[in-house]
Motif scaffolding. Sequence first.
Motif, short mmCIF file in Angstrom:
data_model
loop_
_atom_site.label_atom_id
_atom_site.label_comp_id
_atom_site.label_asym_id
_atom_site.label_seq_id
_atom_site.Cartn_x
_atom_site.Cartn_y
_atom_site.Cartn_z
N ARG A 1 -7.95 1.81 -2.93
CA ARG A 1 -8.52 2.87 -3.76
C ARG A 1 -7.51 3.97 -4.10
NH1 ARG A 1 -13.44 1.85 -0.70
NH2 ARG A 1 -14.96 0.91 -2.14
N LEU A 2 -6.63 4.30 -3.17
CA LEU A 2 -5.69 5.38 -3.45
C LEU A 2 -4.73 5.03 -4.59
CD1 LEU A 2 -4.79 8.24 -2.69
CD2 LEU A 2 -3.23 7.22 -1.01
N PRO A 3 -4.10 3.85 -4.61
CA PRO A 3 -3.24 3.52 -5.76
C PRO A 3 -3.99 3.48 -7.08
CG PRO A 3 -2.81 2.02 -3.94
CD PRO A 3 -4.05 2.80 -3.59
N ARG A 4 -5.23 3.06 -7.06
CA ARG A 4 -6.01 3.03 -8.29
C ARG A 4 -6.32 4.45 -8.77
NH1 ARG A 4 -6.93 -1.82 -5.90
NH2 ARG A 4 -7.58 -3.58 -7.22
N ARG A 5 -6.33 5.40 -7.85
CA ARG A 5 -6.63 6.78 -8.21
C ARG A 5 -5.38 7.52 -8.69
NH1 ARG A 5 -11.76 9.69 -7.99
NH2 ARG A 5 -12.25 8.13 -6.41
N VAL A 6 -4.27 7.38 -7.97
CA VAL A 6 -3.09 8.22 -8.26
C VAL A 6 -1.88 7.42 -8.72
CG1 VAL A 6 -3.87 9.94 -6.58
CG2 VAL A 6 -2.22 8.19 -5.87
N GLY A 7 -1.98 6.09 -8.75
CA GLY A 7 -0.83 5.27 -9.10
C GLY A 7 -0.10 4.79 -7.84
N LYS A 8 0.58 3.65 -7.98
CA LYS A 8 1.19 3.00 -6.82
C LYS A 8 2.28 3.85 -6.18
CE LYS A 8 3.52 -1.27 -5.42
NZ LYS A 8 4.02 -2.60 -5.88
N THR A 9 3.14 4.48 -6.98
CA THR A 9 4.27 5.21 -6.40
C THR A 9 3.81 6.47 -5.67
OG1 THR A 9 4.67 6.32 -8.52
CG2 THR A 9 5.93 4.31 -8.06
N LYS A 10 2.83 7.19 -6.23
CA LYS A 10 2.34 8.39 -5.56
C LYS A 10 1.56 8.00 -4.30
CE LYS A 10 2.36 12.86 -5.59
NZ LYS A 10 3.63 13.61 -5.64
N ALA A 11 0.81 6.91 -4.37
CA ALA A 11 0.10 6.43 -3.18
C ALA A 11 1.09 6.05 -2.09
CB ALA A 11 -0.78 5.24 -3.53
N ALA A 12 2.18 5.40 -2.47
CA ALA A 12 3.20 5.05 -1.48
C ALA A 12 3.78 6.30 -0.83
CB ALA A 12 4.32 4.25 -2.15
N GLU A 13 4.02 7.33 -1.63
CA GLU A 13 4.53 8.60 -1.08
C GLU A 13 3.55 9.17 -0.06
OE1 GLU A 13 4.53 13.07 -2.72
OE2 GLU A 13 5.66 11.67 -3.98
N MET A 14 2.27 9.23 -0.43
CA MET A 14 1.28 9.79 0.48
C MET A 14 1.16 8.98 1.76
SD MET A 14 -1.86 10.96 -2.03
CE MET A 14 -2.73 11.74 -0.65
N ARG B 1 -4.78 22.04 -5.47
CA ARG B 1 -4.08 22.11 -6.76
C ARG B 1 -3.15 20.91 -6.94
NH1 ARG B 1 -7.11 24.87 -10.06
NH2 ARG B 1 -7.62 26.94 -9.27
N GLN B 2 -2.44 20.52 -5.89
CA GLN B 2 -1.59 19.34 -5.99
C GLN B 2 -2.42 18.09 -6.24
OE1 GLN B 2 0.37 20.09 -2.12
NE2 GLN B 2 2.33 19.97 -3.20
N ALA B 3 -3.56 18.00 -5.58
CA ALA B 3 -4.45 16.84 -5.77
C ALA B 3 -4.93 16.77 -7.22
CB ALA B 3 -5.63 16.92 -4.82
N GLU B 4 -5.24 17.93 -7.81
CA GLU B 4 -5.65 17.97 -9.20
C GLU B 4 -4.51 17.51 -10.11
OE1 GLU B 4 -7.88 21.25 -11.99
OE2 GLU B 4 -6.03 21.88 -10.99
N THR B 5 -3.31 17.97 -9.84
CA THR B 5 -2.15 17.62 -10.67
C THR B 5 -1.86 16.12 -10.64
OG1 THR B 5 -1.15 19.81 -10.36
CG2 THR B 5 0.32 18.03 -11.02
N MET B 6 -1.99 15.51 -9.47
CA MET B 6 -1.67 14.08 -9.34
C MET B 6 -2.84 13.17 -9.73
SD MET B 6 -1.78 13.16 -5.23
CE MET B 6 -0.94 14.61 -4.60
N GLY B 7 -4.02 13.76 -10.00
CA GLY B 7 -5.17 12.96 -10.38
C GLY B 7 -6.01 12.49 -9.21
N LEU B 8 -5.66 12.92 -8.01
CA LEU B 8 -6.50 12.59 -6.86
C LEU B 8 -7.84 13.33 -6.96
CD1 LEU B 8 -7.04 11.37 -4.07
CD2 LEU B 8 -5.65 13.21 -3.08
N ALA B 9 -7.79 14.58 -7.37
CA ALA B 9 -8.99 15.37 -7.66
C ALA B 9 -9.12 15.54 -9.16
CB ALA B 9 -8.93 16.73 -6.97
N ASN B 10 -10.34 15.44 -9.66
CA ASN B 10 -10.57 15.67 -11.09
C ASN B 10 -10.40 17.14 -11.45
OD1 ASN B 10 -12.31 13.23 -10.21
ND2 ASN B 10 -12.16 13.01 -12.43
N VAL B 11 -10.92 18.01 -10.59
CA VAL B 11 -10.87 19.46 -10.83
C VAL B 11 -10.65 20.15 -9.50
CG1 VAL B 11 -12.04 21.45 -11.85
CG2 VAL B 11 -12.57 19.16 -12.69
#
Length: 246
Positions: free
Chosen positions: A144-157, A167-177
Amino acid sequence: MGDLVLRSDDKGVATLTINRPDKLNALNVPVFEELEAHVADIEASQDSVGCVVVRGAGRCFSAGHDLGDIATGEKLPRPNYQPLVIERLANLPQPVISAVHSHCYTGALELALAGDIVLASENAKFADTHAKWSLTPVWGMSQRLPRRVGKTKAAEMMLTAQTYSGRQAETMGLANVCYANDSFYDDVAAFCNVMLENSWFSLRALKKLLRDTDGLDLSAGLAHEIYKSEGVGPDMQERIAGFGKK
Protein backbone atom coordinates in the motif's frame (compact mmCIF):
# COMPACT_ATOMS: atom_id res chain seq x y z
CA MET A 1 -19.27 -4.24 21.66
CA GLY A 2 -16.47 -3.25 24.00
CA ASP A 3 -14.79 0.08 24.61
CA LEU A 4 -11.50 -0.39 22.70
CA VAL A 5 -13.02 0.91 19.45
CA LEU A 6 -15.84 3.42 19.87
CA ARG A 7 -18.37 4.22 17.16
CA SER A 8 -20.34 7.45 16.77
CA ASP A 9 -22.62 8.36 13.86
CA ASP A 10 -23.46 11.87 12.69
CA LYS A 11 -25.01 12.99 9.39
CA GLY A 12 -24.01 9.82 7.57
CA VAL A 13 -20.45 9.72 8.94
CA ALA A 14 -19.54 6.71 11.08
CA THR A 15 -16.48 7.54 13.20
CA LEU A 16 -14.46 4.64 14.63
CA THR A 17 -12.14 5.76 17.42
CA ILE A 18 -9.32 3.54 18.66
CA ASN A 19 -9.67 3.95 22.41
CA ARG A 20 -6.54 2.91 24.31
CA PRO A 21 -5.24 6.40 25.09
CA ASP A 22 -3.24 5.19 28.10
CA LYS A 23 -1.29 2.94 25.68
CA LEU A 24 -1.11 5.54 22.90
CA ASN A 25 -3.78 3.46 21.12
CA ALA A 26 -1.34 0.61 20.53
CA LEU A 27 -2.96 -2.06 18.38
CA ASN A 28 -3.56 -5.45 19.98
CA VAL A 29 -5.78 -8.37 19.07
CA PRO A 30 -8.82 -7.19 21.11
CA VAL A 31 -8.69 -3.85 19.25
CA PHE A 32 -8.81 -5.67 15.93
CA GLU A 33 -11.67 -7.87 17.12
CA GLU A 34 -13.77 -4.82 17.99
CA LEU A 35 -12.74 -3.07 14.78
CA GLU A 36 -13.85 -6.07 12.73
CA ALA A 37 -17.24 -6.15 14.47
CA HIS A 38 -17.83 -2.48 13.62
CA VAL A 39 -16.71 -3.00 10.02
CA ALA A 40 -19.13 -5.92 9.65
CA ASP A 41 -21.99 -3.73 10.87
CA ILE A 42 -21.02 -0.86 8.56
CA GLU A 43 -20.88 -3.22 5.57
CA ALA A 44 -24.59 -3.84 6.09
CA SER A 45 -25.44 -0.15 6.66
CA GLN A 46 -24.98 1.45 3.25
CA ASP A 47 -28.27 3.33 3.47
CA SER A 48 -27.36 5.05 6.74
CA VAL A 49 -23.54 5.30 6.53
CA GLY A 50 -22.07 7.31 3.68
CA CYS A 51 -18.44 7.32 4.81
CA VAL A 52 -16.23 6.08 7.64
CA VAL A 53 -13.62 7.99 9.64
CA VAL A 54 -10.93 6.11 11.57
CA ARG A 55 -9.16 8.10 14.28
CA GLY A 56 -7.47 7.73 17.65
CA ALA A 57 -8.50 8.89 21.11
CA GLY A 58 -6.35 11.16 23.24
CA ARG A 59 -2.84 12.16 22.28
CA CYS A 60 -2.41 10.35 18.96
CA PHE A 61 -3.81 8.20 16.16
CA SER A 62 -1.82 5.15 17.26
CA ALA A 63 1.75 4.33 18.23
CA GLY A 64 1.46 1.10 16.23
CA HIS A 65 1.40 -2.61 16.89
CA ASP A 66 1.58 -3.33 20.64
CA LEU A 67 5.19 -4.49 21.06
CA GLY A 68 4.32 -6.05 24.40
CA ASP A 69 1.88 -8.36 22.66
CA ILE A 70 4.50 -9.26 20.06
CA ALA A 71 7.01 -10.09 22.77
CA THR A 72 4.64 -12.32 24.77
CA GLY A 73 3.04 -13.98 21.75
CA GLU A 74 -0.40 -13.12 20.39
CA LYS A 75 -3.35 -15.48 20.30
CA LEU A 76 -5.06 -14.86 16.99
CA PRO A 77 -8.68 -15.84 16.26
CA ARG A 78 -7.46 -17.14 12.89
CA PRO A 79 -4.20 -17.01 10.89
CA ASN A 80 -3.15 -13.64 9.44
CA TYR A 81 -5.93 -12.02 11.42
CA GLN A 82 -4.85 -8.36 11.54
CA PRO A 83 -4.12 -7.96 7.80
CA LEU A 84 -7.45 -9.57 6.98
CA VAL A 85 -9.26 -7.03 9.19
CA ILE A 86 -7.33 -4.17 7.59
CA GLU A 87 -8.26 -5.50 4.16
CA ARG A 88 -11.91 -5.75 5.17
CA LEU A 89 -11.81 -2.13 6.34
CA ALA A 90 -10.15 -1.03 3.09
CA ASN A 91 -12.78 -2.90 1.05
CA LEU A 92 -15.81 -1.33 2.72
CA PRO A 93 -18.23 -0.10 0.03
CA GLN A 94 -18.19 3.36 1.61
CA PRO A 95 -15.20 5.73 1.39
CA VAL A 96 -12.85 5.37 4.36
CA ILE A 97 -11.06 8.42 5.78
CA SER A 98 -8.03 8.01 8.05
CA ALA A 99 -7.78 11.07 10.34
CA VAL A 100 -4.23 11.09 11.70
CA HIS A 101 -2.96 13.29 14.50
CA SER A 102 0.41 12.88 16.22
CA HIS A 103 1.90 9.35 16.26
CA CYS A 104 1.16 7.01 13.33
CA TYR A 105 3.92 4.44 13.35
CA THR A 106 4.38 1.15 11.48
CA GLY A 107 1.28 -0.98 12.20
CA ALA A 108 -0.73 2.19 12.70
CA LEU A 109 0.49 3.47 9.33
CA GLU A 110 -0.58 0.17 7.76
CA LEU A 111 -4.02 0.69 9.29
CA ALA A 112 -4.15 4.31 8.11
CA LEU A 113 -3.22 3.22 4.57
CA ALA A 114 -6.49 1.28 4.44
CA GLY A 115 -8.16 4.67 4.08
CA ASP A 116 -9.10 5.86 0.61
CA ILE A 117 -8.13 9.32 1.86
CA VAL A 118 -5.68 10.28 4.61
CA LEU A 119 -6.19 13.59 6.40
CA ALA A 120 -3.35 14.72 8.68
CA SER A 121 -2.86 17.31 11.36
CA GLU A 122 0.29 19.45 11.34
CA ASN A 123 1.59 17.55 14.37
CA ALA A 124 1.16 14.16 12.68
CA LYS A 125 4.20 11.89 12.77
CA PHE A 126 4.33 9.14 10.14
CA ALA A 127 6.99 6.42 10.17
CA ASP A 128 7.62 2.82 9.17
CA THR A 129 9.91 1.41 11.85
CA HIS A 130 9.91 -2.28 10.88
CA ALA A 131 13.66 -2.09 10.19
CA LYS A 132 14.31 -0.55 13.62
CA TRP A 133 12.89 -3.63 15.34
CA SER A 134 14.23 -6.30 12.92
CA LEU A 135 10.75 -6.93 11.54
CA THR A 136 9.28 -7.16 8.06
CA PRO A 137 5.72 -6.04 7.26
CA VAL A 138 2.79 -8.44 7.07
CA TRP A 139 -0.09 -5.95 7.35
CA GLY A 140 0.29 -4.40 3.88
CA MET A 141 3.07 -1.81 4.13
CA SER A 142 5.15 -3.10 1.21
CA GLN A 143 2.13 -2.96 -1.10
CA ARG A 144 0.00 0.00 0.00
CA LEU A 145 2.78 2.48 0.78
CA PRO A 146 4.42 2.36 -2.70
CA ARG A 147 1.00 2.70 -4.31
CA ARG A 148 0.41 5.80 -2.20
CA VAL A 149 3.75 7.63 -2.44
CA GLY A 150 5.68 5.84 -5.21
CA LYS A 151 8.31 3.13 -4.99
CA THR A 152 11.35 5.33 -4.33
CA LYS A 153 9.74 7.37 -1.54
CA ALA A 154 8.36 4.18 0.02
CA ALA A 155 11.84 2.68 -0.08
CA GLU A 156 13.19 5.77 1.68
CA MET A 157 10.57 5.54 4.41
CA MET A 158 10.95 1.81 4.90
CA LEU A 159 14.75 1.64 4.79
CA THR A 160 15.53 4.68 6.95
CA ALA A 161 12.68 4.41 9.50
CA GLN A 162 12.60 8.22 9.53
CA THR A 163 9.64 10.20 10.83
CA TYR A 164 7.70 12.56 8.55
CA SER A 165 5.47 15.45 9.61
CA GLY A 166 1.94 16.12 8.48
CA ARG A 167 3.15 18.77 6.03
CA GLN A 168 5.79 16.41 4.62
CA ALA A 169 3.15 13.69 4.29
CA GLU A 170 0.95 16.11 2.34
CA THR A 171 3.83 17.06 0.04
CA MET A 172 4.73 13.45 -0.76
CA GLY A 173 1.09 12.41 -1.27
CA LEU A 174 0.89 10.20 1.80
CA ALA A 175 -1.74 12.58 3.18
CA ASN A 176 -4.30 14.23 0.92
CA VAL A 177 -4.53 17.33 3.11
CA CYS A 178 -2.76 18.63 6.20
CA TYR A 179 -4.87 20.75 8.57
CA ALA A 180 -4.00 22.97 11.51
CA ASN A 181 -3.93 21.17 14.86
CA ASP A 182 -6.53 23.35 16.57
CA SER A 183 -9.20 22.91 13.91
CA PHE A 184 -8.30 19.38 12.80
CA TYR A 185 -11.46 17.47 13.64
CA ASP A 186 -13.70 20.34 12.54
CA ASP A 187 -11.87 20.30 9.21
CA VAL A 188 -12.22 16.52 8.94
CA ALA A 189 -15.97 16.83 9.57
CA ALA A 190 -16.27 19.58 6.97
CA PHE A 191 -14.39 17.45 4.43
CA CYS A 192 -16.76 14.54 5.00
CA ASN A 193 -19.85 16.75 4.86
CA VAL A 194 -18.81 18.21 1.49
CA MET A 195 -18.17 14.73 0.12
CA LEU A 196 -21.51 13.41 1.36
CA GLU A 197 -23.39 16.14 -0.46
CA ASN A 198 -22.65 14.06 -3.57
CA SER A 199 -24.56 10.92 -4.48
CA TRP A 200 -23.78 8.11 -2.04
CA PHE A 201 -24.38 5.70 -4.92
CA SER A 202 -21.63 7.42 -6.90
CA LEU A 203 -19.24 7.49 -3.94
CA ARG A 204 -19.52 3.71 -3.61
CA ALA A 205 -19.41 3.16 -7.39
CA LEU A 206 -16.34 5.37 -7.85
CA LYS A 207 -14.50 3.63 -5.02
CA LYS A 208 -15.29 0.24 -6.56
CA LEU A 209 -14.16 1.42 -9.99
CA LEU A 210 -10.83 2.65 -8.64
CA ARG A 211 -10.32 -0.59 -6.72
CA ASP A 212 -11.31 -2.90 -9.57
CA THR A 213 -9.02 -1.19 -12.11
CA ASP A 214 -5.99 -0.79 -9.84
CA GLY A 215 -3.02 -2.36 -11.63
CA LEU A 216 -4.70 -2.69 -15.02
CA ASP A 217 -3.05 -1.20 -18.08
CA LEU A 218 -4.79 1.75 -19.74
CA SER A 219 -6.70 -0.19 -22.39
CA ALA A 220 -7.99 -2.75 -19.89
CA GLY A 221 -8.92 -0.02 -17.43
CA LEU A 222 -10.83 1.95 -20.05
CA ALA A 223 -12.69 -1.18 -21.14
CA HIS A 224 -13.62 -1.93 -17.53
CA GLU A 225 -14.92 1.63 -17.06
CA ILE A 226 -17.08 1.38 -20.18
CA TYR A 227 -18.48 -2.11 -19.75
CA LYS A 228 -18.30 -2.99 -16.05
CA SER A 229 -18.85 0.18 -14.03
CA GLU A 230 -21.96 0.60 -11.89
CA GLY A 231 -23.74 2.96 -14.29
CA VAL A 232 -26.50 5.37 -13.32
CA GLY A 233 -27.64 5.76 -9.73
CA PRO A 234 -31.23 5.81 -8.48
CA ASP A 235 -30.97 9.49 -7.51
CA MET A 236 -29.71 10.73 -10.88
CA GLN A 237 -33.04 12.08 -12.16
CA GLU A 238 -33.81 13.85 -8.88
CA ARG A 239 -30.37 15.50 -8.79
CA ILE A 240 -30.55 16.71 -12.40
CA ALA A 241 -34.09 18.00 -11.88
CA GLY A 242 -32.96 19.84 -8.77
CA PHE A 243 -30.10 21.46 -10.69
CA GLY A 244 -32.52 22.60 -13.40
CA LYS A 245 -34.63 24.42 -10.80
CA LYS A 246 -31.72 26.54 -9.58
